[in-house]
Design a protein around this motif. Structure first.
Motif, PDB file in Angstrom:
ATOM      1  N   GLN A  98     -25.203 -48.428 -79.092  1.00 54.64           N
ATOM      2  CA  GLN A  98     -24.043 -47.546 -78.971  1.00 54.64           C
ATOM      3  C   GLN A  98     -23.179 -47.536 -80.221  1.00 54.64           C
ATOM      4  OE1 GLN A  98     -21.876 -48.378 -75.383  1.00 54.64           O
ATOM      5  NE2 GLN A  98     -23.501 -47.602 -74.052  1.00 54.64           N
ATOM      6  N   ARG A 103     -30.444 -35.973 -72.626  1.00 51.27           N
ATOM      7  CA  ARG A 103     -29.860 -37.280 -72.877  1.00 51.27           C
ATOM      8  C   ARG A 103     -30.926 -38.365 -72.806  1.00 51.27           C
ATOM      9  NH1 ARG A 103     -24.840 -38.506 -69.148  1.00 51.27           N
ATOM     10  NH2 ARG A 103     -24.314 -36.465 -70.031  1.00 51.27           N
ATOM     11  N   ARG A 112     -28.156 -38.401 -80.006  1.00 49.65           N
ATOM     12  CA  ARG A 112     -27.548 -37.766 -78.840  1.00 49.65           C
ATOM     13  C   ARG A 112     -27.999 -36.323 -78.725  1.00 49.65           C
ATOM     14  NH1 ARG A 112     -22.102 -38.633 -78.464  1.00 49.65           N
ATOM     15  NH2 ARG A 112     -22.267 -40.692 -79.402  1.00 49.65           N
ATOM     16  N   SER A 159     -23.517 -33.275 -76.931  1.00 52.32           N
ATOM     17  CA  SER A 159     -22.824 -34.551 -77.065  1.00 52.32           C
ATOM     18  C   SER A 159     -22.309 -34.749 -78.483  1.00 52.32           C
ATOM     19  CB  SER A 159     -23.766 -35.690 -76.668  1.00 52.32           C
ATOM     20  OG  SER A 159     -23.153 -36.943 -76.844  1.00 52.32           O
ATOM     21  N   TYR A 177     -31.616 -40.968 -75.801  1.00 55.34           N
ATOM     22  CA  TYR A 177     -31.405 -42.390 -75.581  1.00 55.34           C
ATOM     23  C   TYR A 177     -32.693 -43.188 -75.771  1.00 55.34           C
ATOM     24  CZ  TYR A 177     -26.694 -41.525 -73.799  1.00 55.34           C
ATOM     25  OH  TYR A 177     -25.384 -41.174 -73.679  1.00 55.34           O
TER      26      TYR A 177
END
Length: 270
Positions: free
Chosen positions: A59, A40, A66, A70, A44
């Motif tokens: 987002q 992650r 991701r 995910s 990110y």
């Protein structure tokens, strides 16, 4: 599917991120780009870099930066109560009379660490029968009858209660993604040497959903065969490839030592 090979410090991830920048700069809609990483944190970081440079909402406008799990979770549309938690494992353990619950907190999402459930996940992600994987594992302190009982009971428990563990997410993605997964103009996959056979199926499905797909990795760093990684698949992929040859991290003297070791690998991409 174009492969990007490179030893440590040659900038594999940076190369992918530069392609993301070029695509966004050229007008590619951000929601039509997928960037998949194994952690992650890495996903990110890639998302936040693109968001900061092009003034995007990380987002909302970069929804497909991701991890593979995910992505599967999003495409399947699973609710939090459908994800296997430690409380579910404890209930299952009580039902079958075998302590497999582990030490996680009561409502914590878990990746089961009991050896039988780990064996089941390994067999699934390697796409081999459970009995074959059991025969390969000579140190498991359980008879085949015990393993078979726990595995069948575990799968039935999840089915009856509508629960998914992490491996189920990947299997479910392959079932539903042909219809549910969006199409991408660009898809990027980092650390490809660590993909398992099941994850390679996902990679090829994503390739079919993408106008262009790039996967980066280094087969010399493939150390997860014990966890099902299939580095030979990465090496033998058809299609073009690019090799990054300039390391910005490793001195030439260290590189010479490393090559003396790497050249002992019988099957590798030079």
């Amino acid at each position: 599917m174009l492969r990007v090979f490179g030893p440590p410090g040659t900038g594999k991830t940076t190369t992918l991120l530069n392609m993301v920048d070029a695509a966004l700069d050229g007008g590619t809609p951000p929601e039509r780009i997928a960037f998949l990483a194994f952690t992650r944190k890495a996903a990110y970081e890639a998302r936040d870099r693109a968001a900061a440079r092009f003034n995007l909402d990380a987002q909302k406008e970069l929804p497909y930066f991701r991890t593979i799990h995910s992505l599967a979770l999003r495409v399947l549309g699973l609710r939090s109560e459908q994800i296997l938690k430690s409380s579910d494992l404890r209930e299952f353990a009580n039902r079958i009379g075998v302590d497999i619950s582990g030490s996680a907190e009561e409502d914590e999402v878990v990746n089961p660490d009991h050896p039988v459930l780990q064996l089941l996940a390994l067999a699934t992600t390697k796409k081999v029968p459970l009995r074959k994987e059991y025969n390969r594992n000579h140190t498991l302190p359980y008879s085949w009858e015990e393993v078979d009982y726990i595995a069948r009971a575990y799968n039935e428990y999840k089915k009856v209660n509508g629960l998914y563990d992490f491996t189920d997410m990947l299997v479910g993605f392959l079932d539903y993604a042909p219809a549910a997964c969006p199409k991408f103009e660009l898809c990027f996959l980092d650390e490809a040497q660590d993909l398992t056979p099941l994850q390679w199926d996902i990679a090829h499905l994503l390739d079919s959903k993408s106008q262009r797909m790039y996967c980066a990795g280094d087969d010399d760093q493939a150390i997860y065969k014990w966890a099902g990684a299939d580095v030979d698949h990465f090496i033998n992929l058809p299609g073009g490839s690019e090799t990054l040859e300039q390391s910005y991290r490793i001195p030439s003297s260290v590189h010479d030592v490393a090559m003396n070791i790497a050249n002992r690998i019988h099957k590798r991409y030079p």
